[in-house]
Scaffold this motif. Structure first.
Motif, PDB file in Angstrom:
ATOM      1  N   GLN A   1       0.828  -1.281   0.060  1.00 25.12           N
ATOM      2  CA  GLN A   1       0.072   0.115  -0.132  1.00 25.12           C
ATOM      3  C   GLN A   1       0.790   1.140  -0.052  1.00 25.12           C
ATOM      4  OE1 GLN A   1      -2.973  -0.089   2.917  1.00 25.12           O
ATOM      5  NE2 GLN A   1      -3.582   2.176   2.603  1.00 25.12           N
ATOM      6  N   TYR A  32       1.561   7.319 -10.623  1.00 24.53           N
ATOM      7  CA  TYR A  32       0.408   8.178 -10.184  1.00 24.53           C
ATOM      8  C   TYR A  32       0.196   9.274 -10.659  1.00 24.53           C
ATOM      9  CZ  TYR A  32       0.645   3.923  -7.068  1.00 24.53           C
ATOM     10  OH  TYR A  32       0.646   2.518  -6.569  1.00 24.53           O
ATOM     11  N   ALA A 100      -3.858   8.634  -7.283  1.00 23.11           N
ATOM     12  CA  ALA A 100      -4.688   7.939  -8.203  1.00 23.11           C
ATOM     13  C   ALA A 100      -4.140   7.041  -9.159  1.00 23.11           C
ATOM     14  CB  ALA A 100      -5.509   9.056  -8.944  1.00 23.11           C
ATOM     15  N   LEU A 101      -4.379   5.811  -9.294  1.00 30.09           N
ATOM     16  CA  LEU A 101      -3.723   4.736 -10.291  1.00 30.09           C
ATOM     17  C   LEU A 101      -4.017   5.092 -11.715  1.00 30.09           C
ATOM     18  CD1 LEU A 101      -4.026   1.536  -7.949  1.00 30.09           C
ATOM     19  CD2 LEU A 101      -1.852   2.882  -8.818  1.00 30.09           C
ATOM     20  N   ARG A 102      -4.851   6.115 -11.992  1.00 30.39           N
ATOM     21  CA  ARG A 102      -5.313   6.343 -13.140  1.00 30.39           C
ATOM     22  C   ARG A 102      -5.121   7.732 -13.736  1.00 30.39           C
ATOM     23  NH1 ARG A 102      -8.776   6.018  -9.528  1.00 30.39           N
ATOM     24  NH2 ARG A 102      -9.196   3.881  -9.758  1.00 30.39           N
ATOM     25  N   TYR A 114      -9.379   8.910  -6.051  1.00 31.96           N
ATOM     26  CA  TYR A 114      -8.028   8.594  -5.569  1.00 31.96           C
ATOM     27  C   TYR A 114      -8.000   7.414  -4.764  1.00 31.96           C
ATOM     28  CZ  TYR A 114      -7.145  13.351  -7.311  1.00 31.96           C
ATOM     29  OH  TYR A 114      -6.872  14.524  -8.050  1.00 31.96           O
ATOM     30  N   ASP A 115      -6.918   6.700  -4.746  1.00 35.73           N
ATOM     31  CA  ASP A 115      -6.820   5.532  -4.171  1.00 35.73           C
ATOM     32  C   ASP A 115      -5.901   5.476  -2.730  1.00 35.73           C
ATOM     33  OD1 ASP A 115      -6.148   4.777  -7.476  1.00 35.73           O
ATOM     34  OD2 ASP A 115      -7.588   3.499  -6.373  1.00 35.73           O
ATOM     35  N   TYR A 116      -5.093   6.583  -2.526  1.00 35.84           N
ATOM     36  CA  TYR A 116      -4.563   6.521  -1.253  1.00 35.84           C
ATOM     37  C   TYR A 116      -4.355   8.049  -0.855  1.00 35.84           C
ATOM     38  CZ  TYR A 116      -2.798   2.004  -2.914  1.00 35.84           C
ATOM     39  OH  TYR A 116      -2.817   0.736  -3.482  1.00 35.84           O
TER      40      TYR A 116
END
Length: 127
Positions: A1, A32, A100-102, A114-116
């Motif tokens: 993570q 990212y 964000a991974l995208r 956003y992922d993290y």
């Protein structure tokens, strides 16, 4: 993570400058999109700026900070910066960075993309 750590916040007088940093350990931020958000007391968290991945590099800004804030990334240091100039009392908030991974476009300010998230750093603009 991915763990994000913000730093650089503090107390500054109106018209002053601060540079916030968003660093990550163990994972490279190159791939990212990184966004900066802020949350003032009693208000919702809002998007401030975003920079897409190293291969893209496009940037976005909220209207309230255009011309005053600049987002950039230093891939060698695995860090994304938010240079804040001409600060105003209404910029006072806790500032968060998020990854964000995208790739992000005109919807960059949408928190759910956003992922993290980091833990935030306080910015206070006051005389």
């Amino acid at each position: 993570q991915v763990q994000l750590v913000e730093s650089g916040g503090g107390l500054v007088q109106p018209g002053g400058s601060l540079r916030l940093s968003c660093a990550a350990s163990r994972y490279t931020l190159d791939y990212y999109a990184i966004g900066w958000f802020r949350q003032a007391p009693g208000k919702e968290r809002e998007g401030v700026s975003c920079i897409n991945s190293h291969s893209d590099g496009s940037t976005y800004y909220a209207d309230s900070v255009k011309g005053r804030f600049t987002i950039s990334r230093d891939n060698a240091k695995n860090t994304v910066y938010l240079q804040m100039n001409s600060l105003k009392p209404e910029d006072t908030a806790v500032y968060y960075c998020a990854a964000a991974l995208r790739p992000l476009g005109t919807n960059w300010y949408t928190r759910g993309l956003y992922d993290y998230w980091g833990q935030g750093t306080q910015v206070t603009v006051s005389s």
